[in-house]
Design an enzyme around this catalytic site. Structure first.
Site, mmCIF file in Angstrom:
data_model
loop_
_atom_site.group_PDB
_atom_site.id
_atom_site.type_symbol
_atom_site.label_atom_id
_atom_site.label_comp_id
_atom_site.label_asym_id
_atom_site.label_seq_id
_atom_site.Cartn_x
_atom_site.Cartn_y
_atom_site.Cartn_z
ATOM 1 N N LYS A 8 -13.749 31.801 9.956
ATOM 2 C CA LYS A 8 -12.290 31.637 10.107
ATOM 3 C C LYS A 8 -11.751 32.492 11.257
ATOM 4 O O LYS A 8 -11.027 32.009 12.118
ATOM 5 C CB LYS A 8 -11.554 32.054 8.809
ATOM 6 N N ARG A 166 -17.083 39.450 -3.055
ATOM 7 C CA ARG A 166 -16.070 38.714 -2.288
ATOM 8 C C ARG A 166 -16.213 37.202 -2.503
ATOM 9 O O ARG A 166 -15.219 36.487 -2.574
ATOM 10 C CB ARG A 166 -16.198 39.051 -0.790
#
Ligand code: AP5
Length: 208
Positions: A8, A166
């Site tokens: 990203k 995560r």
């Protein structure tokens, strides 16, 4: 949107340069606060270092301040925000108050194999946060940022155990947002396993 290591930040930086609007990354902003040891930074590091999400109220206030800065008036690329339904609703409210809307939501679909390979090889600049990869996107001089000459470091939350946490947090708290944006017909899927140069033309088409 997309799991940790999907690319990203890397792609957002390329796009921001191309379309000349700022790339606003929640993770970069939090790391800057942590490095400067601000009150927010001290609170955030308790969560970030363990791979957990920083509480909504802290992140929403940080992003509100950033999005109201003058360079964001013509638009921006958000990276890593929103990450919970509470954040998505706060963003909608903030944008509507400013007579703005979300135009596109890019969802980065990456395989687990790529995610692991990318996170284990990632290095970031300790000064300007430029992103590198030891094999895929290496700096010209080992350990030194091409852009500002800063030292390249490994992120603390890229430790193997923290990556797993995560990924879990992403699946539980952030992945449900895919539906939120799909229902609004804003979602576009990005085949994120591809190399950056192969992704660029695909992204241009998706954002038309
Ligand atoms: P954040 O910094 O946003 O981390 P993340 O979402 O886990 O995503 P990453 O930065 O790990 O991955 P990326 O998809 O950007 O991949 P990258 O481009 O670097 O957030 C960190 C933490 O802050 C969170 O865990 C949380 O604690 C907190 N936080 C942040 N936002 C929050 C929020 N809204 N609410 C609450 N808490 C929040 O790429 C990875 C590697 O792969 C790099 O080495 C890169 O060079 C390489 N690479 C990338 N793309 C390609 C490609 N196409 N081909 C080859 N190599 C590639």
């Amino acid at each position: 949107m997309g799991p940790p290591g999907a690319g990203k930040g890397t792609v957002a930086k390329v796009l921001a340069k191309k379309i000349r609007i700022p790339h606003i990354s929640a993770g970069d902003l939090l790391r800057t606060h942590m490095r400067k040891k601000t009150e927010l930074g001290k609170k955030a590091s308790l969560f970030v270092d363990k791979g957990q999400l920083v509480p909504d109220d802290l992140v929403i206030e940080m992003m509100r301040k950033r999005l109201l800065q003058s360079d964001a008036l013509q638009g921006f690329i958000l990276d890593g925000f929103p990450r919970t339904e509470g954040q998505a609703k706060a963003l909608d409210k903030l944008l509507s108050d400013e007579h703005m809307t979300v135009d596109h939501v890019l969802n980065f679909d990456a395989s687990n194999k790529k995610i692991t390979e990318r996170l284990s090889g990632r290095r970031i600049c300790s000064k300007c946060q430029e992103i590198y990869h030891l094999k895929n996107i290496p700096p010209k001089v080992s350990g030194i940022c091409d852009r500002c000459g800063g030292e390249l470091i490994q992120r603390k939350d890229d430790a193997a155990g923290t990556i797993q946490k995560r990924l879990e947090v992403y699946r539980e708290e952030t992945a449900p947002l895919i539906r939120y944006y799909d229902e609004q017909k804003l979602l576009r899927h990005v085949p994120a396993d591809l190399e950056v140069s192969d992704l660029e033309p695909i992204l241009e088409k998706l954002m038309k």
